[in-house]
Design an enzyme around this catalytic site. Structure first.
Site, PDB file in Angstrom:
ATOM      1  N   SER A  82      26.095-111.467 -67.486  1.00 53.94           N
ATOM      2  CA  SER A  82      27.269-112.351 -67.753  1.00 53.94           C
ATOM      3  C   SER A  82      27.913-111.645 -69.231  1.00 53.94           C
ATOM      4  O   SER A  82      29.109-111.759 -69.419  1.00 53.94           O
ATOM      5  CB  SER A  82      26.963-113.459 -68.363  1.00 53.94           C
ATOM      6  OG  SER A  82      26.696-114.436 -67.343  1.00 53.94           O
ATOM      7  N   GLU A 121     -16.255 -76.229 -90.471  1.00 51.09           N
ATOM      8  CA  GLU A 121     -15.777 -75.976 -89.018  1.00 51.09           C
ATOM      9  C   GLU A 121     -16.592 -74.832 -88.582  1.00 51.09           C
ATOM     10  O   GLU A 121     -17.017 -75.069 -87.206  1.00 51.09           O
ATOM     11  CB  GLU A 121     -14.259 -75.310 -88.930  1.00 51.09           C
ATOM     12  CG  GLU A 121     -13.337 -76.315 -89.039  1.00 51.09           C
ATOM     13  CD  GLU A 121     -13.416 -77.594 -88.339  1.00 51.09           C
ATOM     14  OE1 GLU A 121     -13.374 -77.472 -86.879  1.00 51.09           O
ATOM     15  OE2 GLU A 121     -13.330 -78.981 -88.793  1.00 51.09           O
TER      16      GLU A 121
END
Length: 820
Positions: A485, A112
Site C-alpha cells: 500500500s 608468541e
C-alpha cells in the site's frame, strides 16, 4: 615303570616351556602393536608426502616480501569526517625493525615465539608440547610460530583444516629459506591485527595509548604483546580483566627469559596504564555504505583503489547514520522477541579446570562475535530458573525471571535437543535501559533503511540489513520487493491529473470479476481487514488504505496511463506491469527507489538522483572528483508542483488521522507526511515518509519471503516505529517547515482542488449508486473505459510480482495464474 628322575625332568621342562610362552606372549603383542603403529605412521607419512607433492607447486612466491612496503588503503569517511571503512591489502603503518624498541620486540617474542631465532619456521618442541596438551585436556592449543603466523596472515584464510595447516607449514618453510629472520619479524610486527581496527604495533600504540611506538613502556609493550592471540578477548578496551591477566603473564615470561630484570618486571606490574580517551568509543556502523563505496571506487579506478591512498568523503551524516542503525536493529530485535526460541547457536564442550576454561570460552565466543548492543555469551551452568553465563570481557552474569522468557522451553528437561540450553551453549544476551540482562536471539528477518535529503539527493543514512558480517546483501539498494500500500500515493497522484480531487467520493464496496471479464478464474478482491465501508473520499480512503477504492481509481484512469506516470518518479516500467495489481503495490521496487520517489512529493515535484560520494582525494591531496549539489530546476521536474502539494496534504492526513498516526503522536510535528505499506500475507512491511528536508524509508521482510508472524504484521506495527525512532534524531532541532500553496490550486469547502478542476468539473464520485454531489458527473480521461485491468490478491496489496504485461488473452491468463 618310568625312571623318577626322567619324569621330574619332563615336568620341569613343561613348566619352563609354559613360563617361556607366557613371557613371549606380551612381547609378541607389543611387536604386533609396534608393527601396527609403524604402519599407521608410515601411512601418515606417505599421505603427508603425497599432500605436500600436490600442494607445493601451488605455493605463492614469497620473495616479493623481501621488499615489504605498505600500500596505503582506501579510506571512506562521513561528511563530518568519521571513518566508516578502510580497504586495502595492508592497513597499517610501516615501522622498520630498527625503529621498534627492543622492549616491544622482546615482549612479542616472549608472548608468541621465544625460540623464533632458533627454529627453522616450525618449532617442533612447541608443537609437541601443544599436541600433548590437546590430547590431555581436549583443548585447541595452538603452536604456530611467528613465521607460520606471517604465512597465514599474508596468504591464507583463518579456517581450521588440515590442508590449510599443511599449506601454512610449507609456506613458513619457504619464507625461512627466502627471507632473513629480521625480515620475517619486521613483517609480523607491522602486519598482525591487534584489535580496535589497528594493524601492526605502531598503529596499535597510537590507537590504545595515543603515543608513538618509540615511547612505549615495558608495561604497555606487554599489554600490546598479549593481543595477537585473541585481539577481542585480550583487548583492554573490551575486556580489561582478561587484558590485565594476559599482560601479567607476558611480563612473567619476559622476566623468566631474561628480557627484563626482576625490578623492571615489578615496576611494569605496578604501572597504571592510561588508555587513549577515545580508544573505546563505539564505532559508527556504516558497513553497507562503505562496501557500496568500495565497489564504486574499484569500478572507477580498478585494483589500484586498494593501494593508492584514496580518501573518499560521502554525504553520510554520522548522527543520522547512528540513529538509523540503532532504530532498525531495535525494530528487528523487537520483532524477534515475539518469535519462538530456535535454540543455541552452538554448544561446545567446556573443561572443568578453571585455568583452561577462559581459553575455551574465548575460542567459542571468537566464532560468534557480538557488538556493543547484542553480546555473545557461553553458559557455565543451566538451571530451570537461572542461567550463569561467561561474557566476552571475562565476567560472569546470572539471568533469572523475565530475562529467561525466550529460553524457558529450552531449560525444560523435556526440551528438544535442538532447543536445549545446557552448559557450553552459546547464546545472545542484551541489557535493557535498567541494566537487566535477557537472553535474545539474532533475527532471521531482515530490513533496510534509507535517509535521503530530497533537495539534493544526498544520502544521509543507509542501513542495508541487520548485520553486515552475517549478510552482505544490501537490501537498501539490491532487494526488489513489493511495496504494497505504500505505492498507492503514486496511483492517486496520477488520478489528480485526470480530474480526481481529494474530495472525490469513491465506493468502498465489493468488486467481482467473472470468468468472461478475466478470461480465467473469477476474482473477488478484498480490503486488508475484510470490511467494506461504503462511499468515502479519496482522502479518507488513503488514510484507511482502502484497496477497493484504489482499484476503482486505477480502473478509471487506465493502467497504461498509470504505468507511464509512475516512471516519472524513477520506477522501472517493466517492474510495474499495467494491470490492476499495480494499484496495491504488486510490482517491484527497492527501498532506494522509494526514497527517490517520495522525495518528488517532498521537494515540490523534482526527481533528484541519489548521491553518496561527494569527494575523492588521492594521497598527495590531489582532488580526483568532487560532486556539485543538484539544482532543482525545471529540467528535473517530474510532476507539477501543485500535484506534489496536494499529495502532501493527503499524506499528511495519513500521519495525523490514518495508519501513520502513531508517528504523529510521537513526533508532534505538522510537517511530516507518509504512508504505511503491507503486502499480501504480510510478506513485506513498509513505512515511507518524509519531512521537507528528509525522506525516510523503512522496509522489513524475510530474504526468502514468508509471513511476518503467525497473525501477520503490518507497516504500522513493524516498520513505522523504526521510521519514527530515526526521525526523532534526524529532526531534532529542525524548525517545523511551513507549507505554502503553489499557483494552480484552490482551497474550496475545506479541501484542495486544481484551478481547472474545481467542484462541478472534478470527478465528483466513482462507483457510487447515489452520488453525494448529484450535480457533477464523473470526468474520466478521453478514451478510458473502466473495466478489467488485471488481477488483485485477496487480502492486502501485493502478491507475487506479475510478469511484464502481455497483449493477448493467452498471456493475460498467465498473469492470473499468480493469484489462483
Amino acid at each position: 615303570m618310568p625312571d623318577k628322575d626322567t619324569s621330574k625332568n619332563k615336568t620341569d621342562s613343561a613348566r619352563a616351556g609354559a613360563w617361556w610362552s607366557r613371557l613371549q606372549a606380551p612381547r609378541s603383542a607389543w611387536r604386533w602393536a609396534a608393527l601396527i603403529l609403524g604402519g599407521i605412521v608410515l601411512a601418515g607419512v606417505l599421505a603427508v608426502g603425497v599432500a605436500v607433492a600436490l600442494i607445493y607447486p601451488s605455493l605463492p612466491d614469497v620473495r616479493q616480501l623481501a621488499d615489504y612496503q605498505p600500500k596505503l588503503p582506501l579510506r571512506v569517511l562521513t561528511a563530518d569526517g568519521v571513518l566508516i571503512g578502510e580497504f586495502g591489502e595492508e592497513r597499517r603503518q610501516l615501522v622498520p625493525l630498527a625503529e621498534i624498541p627492543t622492549v616491544m620486540r622482546n615482549a612479542v617474542l616472549a608472548a608468541e615465539d621465544a625460540r623464533f631465532y632458533e627454529h627453522g619456521g616450525i618449532d617442533t618442541i612447541g608443537l609437541t608440547r601443544a599436541v600433548l596438551a590437546n590430547l590431555r585436556h581436549g583443548l585447541r592449543q595452538g603452536a604456530s610460530t611467528i613465521t607460520q603466523q606471517v604465512a597465514r596472515n599474508m596468504y591464507l584464510s583463518p579456517e581450521r583444516t588440515f590442508s590449510r595447516k599443511l599449506r601454512e607449514a610449507l609456506i613458513a618453510l619457504r619464507l625461512e629459506s627466502e627471507l632473513s629472520k629480521d625480515q620475517i619479524f619486521t613483517i609480523y610486527l607491522n602486519q598482525i591485527y591487534l584489535g580496535q581496527r589497528a594493524y601492526g604495533f605502531g598503529a596499535a600504540c597510537e590507537t590504545y595509548f595515543g603515543k608513538p611506538l618509540a615511547d612505549i613502556s615495558p608495561a604497555e609493550a606487554a599489554m600490546l604483546a598479549g593481543l595477537p592471540k585473541a585481539p577481542g578477548a585480550n583487548n583492554p578496551v573490551v575486556n580489561p580483566r582478561r587484558a590485565r591477566a594476559r599482560q601479567l603473564w607476558v611480563i612473567e615470561r619476559m622476566e623468566s627469559l631474561g628480557f627484563v630484570t626482576h625490578e623492571q618486571a615489578e615496576q611494569a606490574r605496578q604501572e597504571k596504564l592510561k588508555l587513549r580517551s577515545d580508544a573505546g568509543m563505539p564505532r559508527l556502523h556504516a558497513e553497507y555504505v562503505a562496501e557500496m563505496v568500495r565497489q564504486q571506487m574499484v569500478a572507477q579506478y580498478g585494483e589500484s583503489t586498494y593501494t593508492r591512498g584514496l580518501t573518499v568523503t560521502t554525504s553520510l551524516d554520522s548522527t543520522d547514520q547512528a540513529a538509523a542503525w540503532s532504530a532498525l536493529r531495535d525494530g528487528l530485535l523487537d520483532y524477534e522477541s515475539r518469535q519462538p526460541w530456535r535454540g543455541p547457536e552452538q554448544t561446545v564442550a567446556l573443561p572443568q579446570e578453571p585455568d583452561q576454561l577462559d581459553d575455551a570460552v574465548d575460542d567459542a565466543l571468537a566464532e560468534h562475535p557480538g557488538d556493543e548492543r547484542v553480546e555473545s555469551a557461553v553458559v557455565l551452568a543451566a538451571e530451570p530458573r537461572k542461567l550463569t553465563l561467561a561474557r566476552r570481557d571475562g565476567s560472569s552474569i546470572e539471568i533469572e525471571g523475565n530475562g529467561l522468557r525466550l529460553v524457558r522451553d529450552g531449560l525444560s528437561s523435556r526440551a528438544d535437543a535442538r532447543q536445549r540450553v545446557a552448559r557450553g551453549a552459546v547464546l545472545r544476551i542484551m541489557q535493557d535501559d535498567k541494566g537487566k540482562w535477557a537472553v535474545v536471539q539474532l533475527p532471521e528477518v531482515e530490513g533496510a533503511f534509507v535517509g535521503l535529503d530530497p533537495n539534493n539527493g544526498a544520502i544521509k543514512a543507509m542501513v542495508g540489513g541487520f548485520d553486515f558480517s552475517r549478510n552482505q546483501f544490501n537490501h537498501a539498494t539490491q532487494a526488489w520487493r513489493q511495496p504494497g500500500s505504500s505505492f498507492k500515493p503514486f496511483i492517486f497522484s496520477a488520478a489528480l491529473e485526470k480530474g480526481f480531487a481529494p474530495a472525490t467520493v469513491v465506493e468502498d464496496g465489493p468488486l467481482f470479476f467473472d470468468r468472461a471479464t478475466t478470461g480465467g478464474q473469477p476474482w473477488e478482491p478484498k480490503n486488508y481487514d475484510g470490511r467494506f465501508e461504503g462511499p468515502m473520499t479519496l482522502r479518507e480512503a488513503l488514510q484507511k488504505s482502502k484497496n477497493m477504492v484504489t482499484i476503482r481509481v486505477l480502473q478509471a484512469i487506465g493502467t497504461n496511463y498509470a504505468q507511464d506516470w509512475v516512471t516519472r518518479f524513477g520506477f522501472d516500467a517493466d517492474k510495474q506491469p499495467p494491470y490492476l495489481p499495480m494499484a496495491l503495490g504488486a510490482g517491484s521496487v527497492t527501498p532506494m527507489q522509494m526514497a527517490v520517489a517520495y522525495g518528488v512529493f517532498a521537494n515540490g515535484g523534482y526527481k533528484v538522483d541519489p548521491m553518496l560520494v561527494t569527494k575523492v582525494v588521492e594521497r598527495n591531496s590531489q582532488v580526483l572528483f568532487e560532486s556539485q549539489p543538484a539544482a532543482l530546476d525545471e529540467s528535473r521536474r517530474a510532476i507539477p508542483e501543485r500535484n506534489a502539494f496536494v499529495m502532501r496534504t493527503l499524506l499528511q492526513s495519513v500521519i495525523r488521522n490514518g495508519t501513520g498516526a502513531r508517528a504523529y503522536r510521537a513526533l508532534r510535528r505538522d510537517d511530516i507526511y507518509g504512508k504505511t505499506g503491507t503486502t499480501n500475507d504480510s510478506y513485506d512491511t513498509w513505512f515511507a515518509g518524509f519531512q521537507p528536508g528528509m525522506v525516510g524509508i523503512t522496509w522489513i521482510g524475510y530474504d526468502t519471503p514468508r509471513q511476518l508472524g503467525v497473525r501477520g504484521e503490518t507497516g504500522g506495527s513493524l516498520s513505522l516505529p523504526v521510521w519514527t525512532a530515526y526521525m526523532q534524531t534526524a529532526l531534532k532541532g529542525v524548525p517545523v517547515a511551513k507549507s505554502k500553496a503553489p499557483d494552480g490550486v484552490a482551497s474550496i469547502d475545506g479541501d484542495w482542488y486544481y484551478d481547472d478542476f474545481p467542484p462541478g468539473r472534478a470527478v465528483a464520485s466513482l462507483g457510487v449508486e447515489n452520488p453525494v454531489d448529484a450535480g457533477a458527473a464523473p470526468v474520466l480521461p478521453a478514451g478510458t473505459v473502466p473495466g478489467f485491468g488485471g488481477s488483485v490478491p485477496a487480502e492486502a496489496g501485493g502478491g507475487p510480482t506479475p510478469a511484464p504485461p502481455p497483449a493477448d488473452s493467452q498471456r493475460r491468463n498467465r498473469i492470473l495464474d499468480f493469484f489462483r
